[in-house]
Design a protein around this motif. Structure first.
Motif, PDB file in Angstrom:
ATOM      1  N   LEU A 238      -3.845   8.935 -15.029  1.00 12.50           N
ATOM      2  CA  LEU A 238      -4.829   8.560 -14.014  1.00 12.50           C
ATOM      3  C   LEU A 238      -6.202   9.109 -14.380  1.00 12.50           C
ATOM      4  O   LEU A 238      -6.327  10.233 -14.866  1.00 12.50           O
ATOM      5  CB  LEU A 238      -4.406   9.110 -12.644  1.00 12.50           C
TER       6      LEU A 238
ATOM      7  N   HIS B 229     -14.358   9.053  -4.813  1.00 11.75           N
ATOM      8  CA  HIS B 229     -13.293   8.152  -5.270  1.00 11.75           C
ATOM      9  C   HIS B 229     -11.970   8.423  -4.564  1.00 11.75           C
ATOM     10  O   HIS B 229     -10.913   7.984  -5.021  1.00 11.75           O
ATOM     11  CB  HIS B 229     -13.096   8.294  -6.777  1.00 11.75           C
ATOM     12  N   GLN B 230     -11.982   9.144  -3.431  1.00  7.16           N
ATOM     13  CA  GLN B 230     -10.731   9.535  -2.794  1.00  7.16           C
ATOM     14  C   GLN B 230      -9.946   8.338  -2.230  1.00  7.16           C
ATOM     15  O   GLN B 230      -8.709   8.344  -2.248  1.00  7.16           O
ATOM     16  CB  GLN B 230     -10.990  10.564  -1.689  1.00  7.16           C
TER      17      GLN B 230
ATOM     18  N   LEU C 254      -8.110   6.913  -5.122  1.00  2.91           N
ATOM     19  CA  LEU C 254      -6.952   7.753  -5.425  1.00  2.91           C
ATOM     20  C   LEU C 254      -5.808   7.454  -4.459  1.00  2.91           C
ATOM     21  O   LEU C 254      -4.646   7.354  -4.868  1.00  2.91           O
ATOM     22  CB  LEU C 254      -7.342   9.233  -5.336  1.00  2.91           C
TER      23      LEU C 254
ATOM     24  N   ARG D 291      -4.126   4.229  -5.533  1.00  6.54           N
ATOM     25  CA  ARG D 291      -3.308   4.380  -6.728  1.00  6.54           C
ATOM     26  C   ARG D 291      -1.998   5.118  -6.414  1.00  6.54           C
ATOM     27  O   ARG D 291      -0.937   4.775  -6.931  1.00  6.54           O
ATOM     28  CB  ARG D 291      -4.078   5.146  -7.803  1.00  6.54           C
TER      29      ARG D 291
ATOM     30  N   LEU E 238     -10.948  10.135 -10.307  1.00  7.22           N
ATOM     31  CA  LEU E 238     -10.308   9.895  -9.012  1.00  7.22           C
ATOM     32  C   LEU E 238     -10.247  11.157  -8.156  1.00  7.22           C
ATOM     33  O   LEU E 238     -10.056  11.075  -6.937  1.00  7.22           O
ATOM     34  CB  LEU E 238      -8.892   9.341  -9.218  1.00  7.22           C
ATOM     35  N   LEU E 239     -10.418  12.329  -8.757  1.00 10.47           N
ATOM     36  CA  LEU E 239     -10.404  13.575  -7.998  1.00 10.47           C
ATOM     37  C   LEU E 239     -11.750  13.888  -7.357  1.00 10.47           C
ATOM     38  O   LEU E 239     -11.860  14.817  -6.562  1.00 10.47           O
ATOM     39  CB  LEU E 239     -10.002  14.747  -8.908  1.00 10.47           C
TER      40      LEU E 239
END
Length: 258
Positions: A216, A225-226, A229, A232, A220-221
């Protein structure tokens, strides 16, 4: 006998009232929301919305219903008659709180490019070189012994790229980072793993290894971008559970990782 019959009817009607369900659909704006935790706090029962945002849960009049999901404002309802008689709609609003800090591994930082500083260094280097090798800076194009055209060509390539504009690149999310995330985040926690992703406790470490193998993106962290995440994790948890079922059907024993 008649008295017994009347009591039986009353008991039957009461039982029907107690066995009622409330059902409907959850939206966020125009989108249906999967994975929303729906809890009947009065009866201590819960369910999770389907991929289409649908839910159905046992409920009675005056029961307390709580709808919660990561990055959404929690909604609380006291059950009214219409919520038992027909399907109804729940509207959730986004609540984009920042994630707890999770250490990212990023590519080495490039020092910000300073044109004035660089120009000063280049000029000093040129002056020193002219004094050492004056014959290299003479005709055909020179002024006061310096060939500025040649000098300009020598350093033109140095200004083609500005290192300050290079985009940060993060390494893929690791098994260790996932452990930190689910141990510190207000949203991605044990409740999220168990109830919304439906990952059993004894399979969580295996699930983290599965996510690690999927490489990943580290971005995403980041707080912005939460939601990506979340999306996904919902998709990969489904594929992970499918893989487990396939192994079980083939008679392969899945170790319980601690």
């Amino acid at each position: 006998m008649i008295r017994f019959f009347i009591l039986a009817i009353l008991f039957f009607n009461t039982a029907l009232g107690l066995a009622q369900n409330t059902s409907g659909k959850v939206y966020a704006g125009e989108k249906r929301v999967p994975g929303v935790l729906v809890e009947n706090r009065t009866q201590n029962k819960s369910t999770v919305t389907t991929d289409e945002g649908d839910f159905s849960l046992a409920a009675r009049l005056k029961d307390s219903l709580v709808f919660s999901a990561p990055f959404m404002e929690t909604q609380v309802f006291i059950v009214e008659p219409y919520q038992l008689e027909k399907r109804w709609v729940v509207e959730l609003k986004e609540n984009l709180n920042e994630l707890e800090e999770v250490r990212l591994t990023e590519a080495p930082k490039v020092r910000e490019f300073n044109l004035k500083e660089y120009d000063s260094i280049v000029n000093a280097a040129i002056q020193a070189d002219v004094k050492k090798y004056p014959h290299l800076y003479k005709p055909p194009n020179y002024t006061n012994g310096m060939d500025f055209i040649a000098i300009g060509k020598m350093f033109l390539s140095l200004f083609k790229k500005d290192p300050s504009k290079q985009k940060k690149e993060y390494n893929p999310i690791t098994y260790e980072q996932l452990h930190v995330l689910f141990a510190t985040s207000d949203y991605f926690d044990q409740k999220f793993l168990n109830r919304q992703l439906e990952i059993e406790s004894y399979h969580q470490n295996l699930f983290f290894e599965y996510l690690d193998a999927k490489q990943l993106k580290g971005e995403l962290l980041l707080p912005e971008h939460q939601l990506d995440l979340l999306d996904r994790l919902m998709v990969l948890s489904t594929s992970f559970k499918t893989e487990l079922k396939n192994f079980e059907q083939e008679g392969v024993s899945i170790p319980e990782k601690n």
